[in-house]
Design a protein around this motif. Structure first.
Motif, mmCIF file in Angstrom:
data_model
loop_
_atom_site.group_PDB
_atom_site.id
_atom_site.type_symbol
_atom_site.label_atom_id
_atom_site.label_comp_id
_atom_site.label_asym_id
_atom_site.label_seq_id
_atom_site.Cartn_x
_atom_site.Cartn_y
_atom_site.Cartn_z
ATOM 1 N N LYS A 218 0.887 -1.210 0.060
ATOM 2 C CA LYS A 218 -0.229 0.088 0.046
ATOM 3 C C LYS A 218 0.864 1.115 0.036
ATOM 4 O O LYS A 218 0.723 2.027 -0.769
ATOM 5 N N MET A 219 1.938 1.264 0.862
ATOM 6 C CA MET A 219 2.790 2.394 0.950
ATOM 7 C C MET A 219 3.529 2.637 -0.388
ATOM 8 O O MET A 219 3.476 3.843 -0.850
ATOM 9 N N LYS A 220 3.868 1.590 -1.071
ATOM 10 C CA LYS A 220 4.477 1.970 -2.409
ATOM 11 C C LYS A 220 3.529 2.315 -3.399
ATOM 12 O O LYS A 220 4.234 3.392 -4.229
ATOM 13 N N LYS A 221 2.410 2.174 -3.401
ATOM 14 C CA LYS A 221 1.518 2.802 -4.427
ATOM 15 C C LYS A 221 1.112 4.249 -3.575
ATOM 16 O O LYS A 221 1.111 4.951 -4.896
ATOM 17 N N GLU A 222 0.827 4.624 -2.578
ATOM 18 C CA GLU A 222 0.591 6.068 -2.133
ATOM 19 C C GLU A 222 1.817 6.833 -2.001
ATOM 20 O O GLU A 222 1.645 8.026 -1.862
ATOM 21 N N ARG A 223 3.055 6.421 -1.666
ATOM 22 C CA ARG A 223 3.983 7.168 -1.036
ATOM 23 C C ARG A 223 5.364 6.997 -1.685
ATOM 24 O O ARG A 223 6.268 7.080 -1.182
ATOM 25 N N ILE A 280 9.285 0.969 11.771
ATOM 26 C CA ILE A 280 8.161 1.152 12.598
ATOM 27 C C ILE A 280 8.177 2.537 13.288
ATOM 28 O O ILE A 280 7.440 3.214 13.206
ATOM 29 N N GLU A 281 9.397 2.708 13.951
ATOM 30 C CA GLU A 281 9.283 4.137 14.746
ATOM 31 C C GLU A 281 9.124 5.228 13.577
ATOM 32 O O GLU A 281 8.717 6.405 14.309
ATOM 33 N N LYS A 282 9.721 5.495 12.717
ATOM 34 C CA LYS A 282 9.718 6.236 12.047
ATOM 35 C C LYS A 282 8.676 6.352 10.964
ATOM 36 O O LYS A 282 8.294 7.256 9.918
ATOM 37 N N TYR A 285 5.899 3.003 7.270
ATOM 38 C CA TYR A 285 4.656 2.043 6.425
ATOM 39 C C TYR A 285 3.320 2.862 6.411
ATOM 40 O O TYR A 285 2.714 2.561 5.503
ATOM 41 N N GLU A 286 3.607 4.325 6.969
ATOM 42 C CA GLU A 286 2.225 4.848 6.335
ATOM 43 C C GLU A 286 2.198 5.411 5.293
ATOM 44 O O GLU A 286 2.994 5.616 4.471
ATOM 45 N N SER A 287 0.801 5.661 4.804
ATOM 46 C CA SER A 287 0.666 6.167 3.555
ATOM 47 C C SER A 287 0.476 7.698 3.398
ATOM 48 O O SER A 287 0.525 8.102 4.876
ATOM 49 N N ASP A 288 0.411 8.547 2.395
ATOM 50 C CA ASP A 288 0.329 10.027 2.671
ATOM 51 C C ASP A 288 -1.119 10.347 3.196
ATOM 52 O O ASP A 288 -1.347 11.422 3.688
#
Length: 316
Positions: A218-223, A280-282, A285-288
């Motif tokens: 998911k991250m690769k797609k959105e970020r 994880i800490e940074k 893995y989150e999307s925009d």
């Protein structure tokens, strides 16, 4: 203690596990259990990172001097004779692998990798529908990691006595998804299942990750642009992303091999966990889209170590 196999004095008294390639036989013939698709009722969940995971694992094995491997895939898991059709079938397959001379007797190291859906202490079997109009049980069978390990203990597999037995288990969470903040209030989640007891015996190590491949997909797609340096090399030229754990393992093995002629397995675990902790800490893995947080955050892999000697892998 009387043993049913002959163990050389050198192997018995050595302070390290023997990892020098032999003239006859392999240093290691890894086993990969690759379960890409699991049915829950009528619907299937598929591990999108599966293809790239296998590619990186094979490259990692080759770097370590393991040119050959044994693959157990779910390509024909709908057949009643397939190893992944049922728990009983997989147990029989594991018994067969444990008695295979190329994998045990002729090797100085046993390595098994599991890629599947699951959680702490177990992974799911494919659970294919019986036919187009008929489904099997709504919930797929769980294969417990303690059962996996038990087939390679000294009492059932004497050819592996005093040899390191490494189990790398990657279980992706089938409930991983992004949710809207408007729907953030949810019913309490089910309690985390108790970790199925791992057999306590010398020469066993289990390294279990629950960093699902879905985060990276998911991250690769959105970020992609904002995290270009972190993500681009995880995927291949066709855009297939690897699970973050498998990619990190590959990356850290390569770094250790480039640095020295040999390295300890403990160093590899520490490096992998440090890299995943940063991931994880940074919150890489989150999307925009901040309106869609993940309902499950990634966790650092758990290592259960019963090795009695240092495992030193020679890289040259």
């Amino acid at each position: 203690m009387s043993l049913s196999v002959n163990i050389s004095k050198e192997r018995f008294t050595s302070q390290n596990y023997k990892t020098t390639p032999k003239t006859n036989g392999n240093l290691c013939k890894p086993v990969i259990i690759d379960i890409r698709k699991t049915f829950f009722g009528w619907f299937s969940h598929e591990r999108q990172s599966a293809s790239r995971d296998i590619e990186l694992l094979v490259e990692t094995f080759q770097q370590l001097g393991f040119p050959d491997y044994h693959l157990v895939s779910d390509q024909n898991s709908h057949l009643e004779t397939d190893p992944l059709y049922s728990i009983e079938n997989l147990k029989k397959k594991l018994q067969s692998i444990a008695s295979d001379e190329g994998t045990t007797t002729d090797s100085e190291l046993f390595l098994c990798v599991v890629l599947a859906f699951g959680d702490s202490g177990y992974f799911y079997l494919p659970n294919d529908p019986i036919s187009k109009g008929k489904s099997r049980d709504k919930k797929p069978p769980r294969f417990y990691t303690s059962d996996l390990l038990s087939h390679f203990k000294g009492d059932l597999c004497p050819s592996l006595i005093l040899k390191p037995k490494i189990f790398l288990i990657q279980t992706c969470d089938l409930n991983l998804e992004q949710i809207n903040n408007a729907n953030f209030v949810r019913s309490p989640s089910e309690p985390t299942p108790q970790l199925h007891r791992t057999p306590i015996e010398a020469d066993l190590l289990m390294y279990h990750s629950l960093v699902s491949g879905g985060y990276t997909d998911k991250m690769k797609k959105e970020r992609k642009e904002s995290l270009k340096n972190i993500i681009d090399h995880v995927g291949d030229k066709n855009g297939n992303s690897a699970c973050q754990f498998v990619y990190t393992l590959y990356k850290e093995v390569k770094a250790l091999i480039d640095r020295a002629e040999e390295f300890e397995w403990t160093d590899l675990i520490l490096r992998v966990n440090n890299s995943l902790m940063e991931f994880i800490e940074k919150k890489h893995y989150e999307s925009d889209d901040r309106k869609k947080p993940w309902n499950i955050e990634p966790r650092i892999p758990v290592c259960v170590d019963q090795l009695t000697k240092k495992l030193v892998l020679k890289t040259r």
